[in-house]
Design a protein around this motif. Structure first.
Motif, PDB file in Angstrom:
ATOM      1  N   GLY A 274       0.784  -1.225   0.000  1.00  0.00           N
ATOM      2  CA  GLY A 274       0.000   0.000   0.000  1.00  0.00           C
ATOM      3  C   GLY A 274       0.816   1.275   0.000  1.00  0.00           C
ATOM      4  N   ILE A 275       2.121   1.139  -0.232  1.00  0.00           N
ATOM      5  CA  ILE A 275       2.977   2.318  -0.296  1.00  0.00           C
ATOM      6  C   ILE A 275       2.726   3.028  -1.625  1.00  0.00           C
ATOM      7  N   ASP A 276       2.811   4.348  -1.626  1.00  0.00           N
ATOM      8  CA  ASP A 276       2.519   5.155  -2.809  1.00  0.00           C
ATOM      9  C   ASP A 276       3.200   4.591  -4.050  1.00  0.00           C
ATOM     10  N   VAL A 277       2.423   4.374  -5.111  1.00  0.00           N
ATOM     11  CA  VAL A 277       2.933   3.739  -6.325  1.00  0.00           C
ATOM     12  C   VAL A 277       4.073   4.546  -6.949  1.00  0.00           C
ATOM     13  N   ASN A 278       3.931   5.859  -6.975  1.00  0.00           N
ATOM     14  CA  ASN A 278       4.964   6.706  -7.565  1.00  0.00           C
ATOM     15  C   ASN A 278       6.292   6.571  -6.813  1.00  0.00           C
ATOM     16  N   PHE A 279       6.200   6.403  -5.484  1.00  0.00           N
ATOM     17  CA  PHE A 279       7.420   6.180  -4.698  1.00  0.00           C
ATOM     18  C   PHE A 279       7.971   4.782  -4.946  1.00  0.00           C
ATOM     19  N   SER A 280       7.087   3.787  -5.018  1.00  0.00           N
ATOM     20  CA  SER A 280       7.523   2.401  -5.235  1.00  0.00           C
ATOM     21  C   SER A 280       8.311   2.254  -6.528  1.00  0.00           C
ATOM     22  N   PHE A 281       7.974   3.074  -7.532  1.00  0.00           N
ATOM     23  CA  PHE A 281       8.677   3.010  -8.806  1.00  0.00           C
ATOM     24  C   PHE A 281      10.161   3.333  -8.660  1.00  0.00           C
ATOM     25  N   TYR A 282      10.513   4.040  -7.580  1.00  0.00           N
ATOM     26  CA  TYR A 282      11.915   4.428  -7.376  1.00  0.00           C
ATOM     27  C   TYR A 282      12.656   3.493  -6.427  1.00  0.00           C
ATOM     28  N   SER A 283      11.985   2.450  -5.928  1.00  0.00           N
ATOM     29  CA  SER A 283      12.614   1.558  -4.948  1.00  0.00           C
ATOM     30  C   SER A 283      13.849   0.863  -5.517  1.00  0.00           C
ATOM     31  N   LEU A 284      13.747   0.369  -6.743  1.00  0.00           N
ATOM     32  CA  LEU A 284      14.902  -0.301  -7.352  1.00  0.00           C
ATOM     33  C   LEU A 284      16.024   0.683  -7.663  1.00  0.00           C
ATOM     34  N   SER A 285      15.678   1.897  -8.010  1.00  0.00           N
ATOM     35  CA  SER A 285      16.703   2.910  -8.282  1.00  0.00           C
ATOM     36  C   SER A 285      17.451   3.271  -7.008  1.00  0.00           C
ATOM     37  N   ILE A 286      16.738   3.311  -5.884  1.00  0.00           N
ATOM     38  CA  ILE A 286      17.387   3.559  -4.589  1.00  0.00           C
ATOM     39  C   ILE A 286      18.368   2.434  -4.288  1.00  0.00           C
ATOM     40  N   LEU A 287      17.912   1.188  -4.473  1.00  0.00           N
ATOM     41  CA  LEU A 287      18.766   0.027  -4.223  1.00  0.00           C
ATOM     42  C   LEU A 287      20.019   0.070  -5.096  1.00  0.00           C
ATOM     43  N   ASN A 288      19.844   0.346  -6.377  1.00  0.00           N
ATOM     44  CA  ASN A 288      20.974   0.318  -7.298  1.00  0.00           C
ATOM     45  C   ASN A 288      21.894   1.529  -7.147  1.00  0.00           C
ATOM     46  N   ALA A 289      21.360   2.642  -6.649  1.00  0.00           N
ATOM     47  CA  ALA A 289      22.221   3.793  -6.358  1.00  0.00           C
ATOM     48  C   ALA A 289      23.205   3.438  -5.249  1.00  0.00           C
ATOM     49  N   ALA A 290      22.692   2.755  -4.217  1.00  0.00           N
ATOM     50  CA  ALA A 290      23.568   2.306  -3.136  1.00  0.00           C
ATOM     51  C   ALA A 290      24.542   1.243  -3.631  1.00  0.00           C
ATOM     52  N   SER A 291      24.077   0.386  -4.544  1.00  0.00           N
ATOM     53  CA  SER A 291      24.945  -0.646  -5.123  1.00  0.00           C
ATOM     54  C   SER A 291      26.093  -0.004  -5.902  1.00  0.00           C
ATOM     55  N   PHE A 292      25.809   1.091  -6.583  1.00  0.00           N
ATOM     56  CA  PHE A 292      26.847   1.813  -7.324  1.00  0.00           C
ATOM     57  C   PHE A 292      27.949   2.286  -6.380  1.00  0.00           C
ATOM     58  N   ILE A 293      27.554   2.842  -5.242  1.00  0.00           N
ATOM     59  CA  ILE A 293      28.531   3.303  -4.252  1.00  0.00           C
ATOM     60  C   ILE A 293      29.325   2.115  -3.709  1.00  0.00           C
ATOM     61  N   GLY A 294      28.614   1.009  -3.454  1.00  0.00           N
ATOM     62  CA  GLY A 294      29.276  -0.186  -2.938  1.00  0.00           C
ATOM     63  C   GLY A 294      30.330  -0.717  -3.884  1.00  0.00           C
ATOM     64  N   ARG A 295      30.025  -0.747  -5.148  1.00  0.00           N
ATOM     65  CA  ARG A 295      30.981  -1.266  -6.125  1.00  0.00           C
ATOM     66  C   ARG A 295      32.165  -0.324  -6.299  1.00  0.00           C
ATOM     67  N   CYS A 296      31.906   0.980  -6.210  1.00  0.00           N
ATOM     68  CA  CYS A 296      32.998   1.955  -6.349  1.00  0.00           C
ATOM     69  C   CYS A 296      33.975   1.862  -5.184  1.00  0.00           C
ATOM     70  N   THR A 297      33.469   1.587  -3.990  1.00  0.00           N
ATOM     71  CA  THR A 297      34.337   1.546  -2.806  1.00  0.00           C
ATOM     72  C   THR A 297      34.905   0.156  -2.530  1.00  0.00           C
ATOM     73  N   ALA A 298      34.349  -0.874  -3.171  1.00  0.00           N
ATOM     74  CA  ALA A 298      34.755  -2.254  -2.878  1.00  0.00           C
ATOM     75  C   ALA A 298      36.249  -2.467  -3.104  1.00  0.00           C
ATOM     76  N   GLY A 299      36.745  -2.061  -4.256  1.00  0.00           N
ATOM     77  CA  GLY A 299      38.155  -2.282  -4.584  1.00  0.00           C
ATOM     78  C   GLY A 299      39.090  -1.540  -3.657  1.00  0.00           C
ATOM     79  N   ILE A 300      38.697  -0.343  -3.235  1.00  0.00           N
ATOM     80  CA  ILE A 300      39.550   0.467  -2.357  1.00  0.00           C
ATOM     81  C   ILE A 300      39.662  -0.174  -0.979  1.00  0.00           C
ATOM     82  N   ILE A 301      38.515  -0.549  -0.403  1.00  0.00           N
ATOM     83  CA  ILE A 301      38.515  -1.132   0.948  1.00  0.00           C
ATOM     84  C   ILE A 301      39.130  -2.530   0.929  1.00  0.00           C
ATOM     85  N   ALA A 302      38.850  -3.308  -0.129  1.00  0.00           N
ATOM     86  CA  ALA A 302      39.376  -4.674  -0.215  1.00  0.00           C
ATOM     87  C   ALA A 302      40.900  -4.694  -0.274  1.00  0.00           C
TER      88      ALA A 302
END
Length: 432
Positions: A274-302
């Motif tokens: 029941g979460i607002d549909v317009n907001f739900s459309f951005y849920s995957l983009s939020i997830l993948n935005a964080a994934s982008f940061i994770g991949r950028c920092t992975a090599g440095i921290i590793a």
């Protein structure tokens, strides 16, 4: 001396003894930069953007097919489309890996790109309820095309960078996937759920992807290296006796079964709560935005924490977050779960191929080993979405699907821990 340096030195030494005429080139090693090297990195980045970056947006198709376009089919049946795409993208690496080792890089890129482009343009002609046509076009053709390009477009980076920079650059290349996972879902949601509609929307998406694939093919280049004469039967025998590599393959396979649950179902989960549909459309983009940061920092921290250590941390964290999806109920929980899962899943994906590289004693076998390992993990990918969909059922019992996916991923994470314990007991110096 680190394990990665030792691997590179051993490989270089063997080549010098086999072919003295290439002594100077082998001493100089990879260029570690330059226009050709970074141009290749850019092209590989675009390949990931159009490959797994597009698969990361399947949650949009899952939501749209379930609610609008294929309402006569269950979420589990629809998820087979995305699952098969991911499965073929990974298992075809068992073909593209050896072909890459034999010097077929550019042919693989061209054929794979054409198949991906053809798939999306054909998908745009699919009518409502034509599940099997979408299954063949989007699941089979796109997945096969991706499989031809995925592994080689990551492995080719090793030709241009030494072991010191290789993990960092490989993780930067894989950043193309989450960036695609940010842009593709936003674009598709506005096209499919807006005034444009399915046919014209998918066609516009196909044109966008095709243009980027063309640029990628024109950007990538290889170094003039001896064509591999690796005997793949010998590589398979070595693999079967390499306990650490086998454990990594098994652990990654189990982890993959739960890994795709948030990618396939987060948007649908958000909408059904029941979460607002317009907001739900951005849920995957939020997830993948964080994934982008994770991949950028992975090599440095590793580089400081160790590739295997950081892989363990990210895998355990992902497993815990998948289980935590039971608590999803409002916008705040969607944002928190999306951000945290996206970050740690990005780290895991960015480090998987570098981990294979570190555990490969002879880099001439890298393509074959990636292919063999991905053959195992592909089966985890194939059953991930459908099994979760079956647990979900027509009544959408989210807690059952979340709990199963999280626990199976945790089992895979614990196998990575076993790898670390074996390395510690053996006292391997310069461990990954």
């Amino acid at each position: 001396m680190s394990m990665k340096s030792a691997i590179h030195d051993t490989f270089t030494k063997d080549k010098k003894e086999d072919d003295p005429e290439e002594l100077v080139e082998q001493e100089s090693g990879p260029p570690n930069g330059g226009f050709r090297a970074w141009r290749t990195v850019f092209g590989c980045f675009l390949m990931q953007f159009c490959g797994f970056g597009y698969i990361s947006s399947f949650g949009v198709y899952q939501d749209y097919y379930t609610r609008v376009y294929m309402t006569n089919y269950s979420p589990s049946a629809i998820s087979w489309i995305g699952a098969l795409t991911s499965f073929l993208a990974v298992i075809v690496a068992s073909i593209s890996g050896p072909l890459y080792d034999r010097g077929w890089f550019h042919r693989l890129m061209i054929v794979g790109s054409l198949l991906q482009s053809l798939s999306l343009f054909t998908l745009s002609f699919t009518k409502p309820g034509q599940f099997y046509l979408a299954f063949m076009v989007q699941g089979v053709v796109y997945g096969f095309g991706m499989g031809l390009t995925y592994a080689p477009s990551v492995a080719v980076v090793s030709q241009h960078f030494s072991s010191r920079k290789r993990t960092l650059v490989m993780s930067l290349v894989t950043c193309g996937s989450p960036l695609g996972g940010i842009i593709h879902p936003i674009m598709l949601n506005h096209l499919l759920n807006g005034t444009v509609g399915f046919a014209k929307g998918v066609r516009a998406s196909a044109g966008f992807v095709s243009a980027l694939l063309l640029i990628a093919c024109l950007s990538m280049c290889t170094r003039e290296l001896p064509v591999s004469t690796v005997n793949y039967t010998v590589v398979a025998r070595k693999f079967s006796r390499d306990v650490l590599f086998i454990l990594m393959a098994v652990g990654a396979t189990l982890f993959q079964i739960g890994y795709y649950f948030p990618l396939f179902y987060l948007q649908l989960d958000s909408t059904k709560h029941g979460i607002d549909v317009n907001f739900s459309f951005y849920s995957l983009s939020i997830l993948n935005a964080a994934s982008f940061i994770g991949r950028c920092t992975a090599g440095i921290i590793a580089a400081y924490a160790g590739v295997l250590n950081f892989t363990i941390i990210s895998a355990v964290a992902c497993s815990a977050i998948i289980i935590s999806m039971i608590a999803l109920s409002d916008m705040t929980s969607v944002v928190v779960l999306g951000l945290v899962y996206g970050y740690f899943s990005g780290i895991y994906v960015a480090l998987l191929v570098p981990l294979m590289t570190v555990l490969t004693p002879d880099l001439s076998e890298l393509g074959a080993r990636i292919g063999i390992c991905f053959t195992f993990t592909a089966f985890g990918t194939l059953v991930s979405g459908p099994i979760s969909g079956d647990f979900l059922g027509s009544q959408y019992k989210w807690w059952i699907a979340s709990l199963f996916s999280g626990l199976i991923s945790l089992m895979g994470s614990l196998i990575f821990v076993v790898m670390r314990l074996i390395i510690y007991r053996r006292g391997i110096n310069g461990s990954p």
